[in-house]
Scaffold this active site. Structure first.
Site, short mmCIF file in Angstrom:
data_model
loop_
_atom_site.label_atom_id
_atom_site.label_comp_id
_atom_site.label_asym_id
_atom_site.label_seq_id
_atom_site.Cartn_x
_atom_site.Cartn_y
_atom_site.Cartn_z
N HIS A 168 0.91 -1.18 0.05
CA HIS A 168 -0.08 -0.05 -0.15
C HIS A 168 0.80 1.19 -0.06
O HIS A 168 1.46 1.56 0.88
CB HIS A 168 -0.75 -0.11 1.16
CG HIS A 168 -1.86 -1.16 1.19
ND1 HIS A 168 -2.23 -2.09 2.36
CD2 HIS A 168 -2.54 -1.83 0.11
CE1 HIS A 168 -3.10 -3.01 2.15
NE2 HIS A 168 -3.15 -2.94 0.68
N GLU A 171 1.60 4.11 2.69
CA GLU A 171 1.94 3.79 3.98
C GLU A 171 3.66 3.85 3.95
O GLU A 171 4.23 2.86 3.91
CB GLU A 171 1.52 2.33 4.24
CG GLU A 171 0.02 2.54 4.34
CD GLU A 171 -0.70 0.80 4.18
OE1 GLU A 171 -1.84 0.77 4.20
OE2 GLU A 171 0.09 0.07 4.36
N HIS A 261 3.40 -2.58 6.77
CA HIS A 261 2.24 -1.69 6.51
C HIS A 261 2.20 -0.56 7.46
O HIS A 261 3.07 -0.69 8.34
CB HIS A 261 1.02 -2.39 6.53
CG HIS A 261 0.78 -3.34 5.38
ND1 HIS A 261 -0.19 -2.88 4.43
CD2 HIS A 261 1.36 -4.59 4.87
CE1 HIS A 261 -0.09 -3.95 3.49
NE2 HIS A 261 0.79 -5.16 3.74
N GLU A 337 1.92 -3.72 11.33
CA GLU A 337 0.97 -2.37 11.08
C GLU A 337 1.75 -1.19 12.24
O GLU A 337 1.60 -1.49 13.37
CB GLU A 337 -0.44 -2.37 11.52
CG GLU A 337 -0.94 -3.46 10.51
CD GLU A 337 -1.27 -3.01 9.34
OE1 GLU A 337 -1.17 -1.72 8.95
OE2 GLU A 337 -1.86 -3.87 8.26
ZN LIG Z 1 -1.49 -1.73 4.32
#
Ligand SMILES: [Zn+2]
Length: 376
Positions: A168, A171, A261, A337
């Site tokens: 992504h 990010e 991420h 994350e």
């Molecule tokens: Zn992500």
């Protein structure tokens, strides 16, 4: 000179709806632009010019329909006048509008969702890393926009470790994390790095989505595809990035994998695992939990209280890389994350979650891997 707003550069994203520049006040109404061929949007990055010494109010009016509206309450935009140090801006969110107020010292100030990691910096990272002793660099192929997919390999041990980031593209903390991982792994006097290089072969993909990165996307590649929903059947037309990396993984096998991420809404660092994959074993699951719990002991910037709900038995989504890699290779796999907001257990009032903390977290993640490498 009237104020000016621009985003025609690497990872730029904003649309200017109106500018009001009068002696009584300076303000602008702005919109974040959707990813190309997609409805996703949340990443913004633009330059405000000719505003030195003036209080400016910037209103991003389409926050309410963004990919993660829950990302705005408690969030602060980042700004920089030197493009090195990114500070928290005075930011409010109400009724779908994100309002950023600042009084720049200089006539050019950059404002972004998070400290950007440009494709130019990516090329600098590859050039630097490839010149370090014991590092092999390979270009796996090209993206749909014709950008290179870069793989760096370090170490010559039997355990196959894969670290990959930024599926992504908005990010950007994920590629700052990669910079930290590479700093540590290439330090020849670092005991953790020496041990890992002896026991493992570590494969790093610092940027899984160069096209989305350069285009200023939040979540998708050049044709609006979310790469982290392609791992079960990647194609050359829609998701060559995943196809190239998954083929390289098939060639080496995978014992341990981390997919890096950022999370828009949760103000904490956490990992998500592979509960619900059909072939999950007790050993795989035990090692995942051991990794998670050991990392929580190692750094107060990581915790286990907040995170995503886990999938029920047999219900894992195999289009996501962590699940696919755990199922396909029997690997200990995880999604890391980091927050766009901050770690609310240990907030930093000036910087929030930052490149420096992402870099340090990568070093701590490697230390935990070194503790467990014999058992993985
Ligand atoms: Zn992500």
């Amino acid at each position: 000179m009237s104020i000016s707003i621009s985003s025609g550069f690497d990872s730029g994203n904003i649309r200017t709806l109106s500018i009001t520049d009068t002696p009584a006040g300076v303000s602008a109404e702005l919109e974040i632009v959707t990813d190309h061929q997609s409805d996703f949007y949340q990443w913004f990055h633009f330059r405000l010019a000719n505003a030195a010494g003036r209080e400016v109010e910037l209103k991003i009016v389409n926050g309410g329909n963004s990919a993660y509206p829950g990302g705005w309450p408690g969030y602060s935009a980042r700004f920089s006048e030197d493009r090195e140090s990114w500070l928290l801006a005075d930011t409010d969110y109400a009724d779908g509008t994100l309002t950023i107020r600042l009084t720049p010292d200089s006539n050019a100030v950059w404002i972004a969702y998070f400290a950007p990691y440009s494709m130019e910096r990516h090329h600098d990272l590859i050039a630097w890393a490839a010149s370090q002793p014991g590092v092999e660099h390979r270009e796996l192929g090209l993206t749909l926009d014709g950008q290179p997919m870069d793989l760096l390999t370090i170490g010559d041990g039997p355990k196959q470790v894969w670290l990959y980031a930024r599926q992504h593209p908005g990010e950007s903390m994920a590629e700052w994390w990669m910079e930290g991982a590479l700093e540590r792994l290439t330090d020849e006097e670092d005991a953790v790095a020496r041990l890992l290089r002896q026991k493992a072969t570590i494969h790093l993909v610092p940027n899984m989505n160069p096209d989305g990165s350069r285009r200023g996307h939040l979540r998708t590649n050049a044709v609006g595809v979310n790469l982290n929903r392609e791992w079960h059947e990647p194609t050359a037309d829609k998701s060559p990035e995943v196809l190239l990396v998954r083929n390289a993984m098939d060639a080496t096998g995978v014992d341990f994998a981390m997919d890096v991420h950022g999370d828009e809404a949760i103000a904490a660092v956490f990992i998500a695992g592979f509960d619900g994959v059909p072939s999950i074993t007790a050993k795989q699951s035990e090692l995942y939990h051991r990794y998670r719990d050991t990392l929580a002991v190692r750094t107060p910037d990581f915790q286990t209280r907040l995170g995503y709900p886990v999938a029920a038995a047999g219900k894992a989504n195999l289009s996501m890389s962590t699940n696919q890699v755990a199922e396909r290779f029997g690997a200990v796999a995880m999604t890391l994350e980091m927050p766009f907001k901050d770690n609310d257990d240990l907030p930093d009032a000036d910087f929030g979650w930052s490149p420096a903390r992402s870099i340090q977290l990568a070093k701590d993640c490697l230390a935990v891997l070194a503790e467990m490498i014999d058992d993985i």
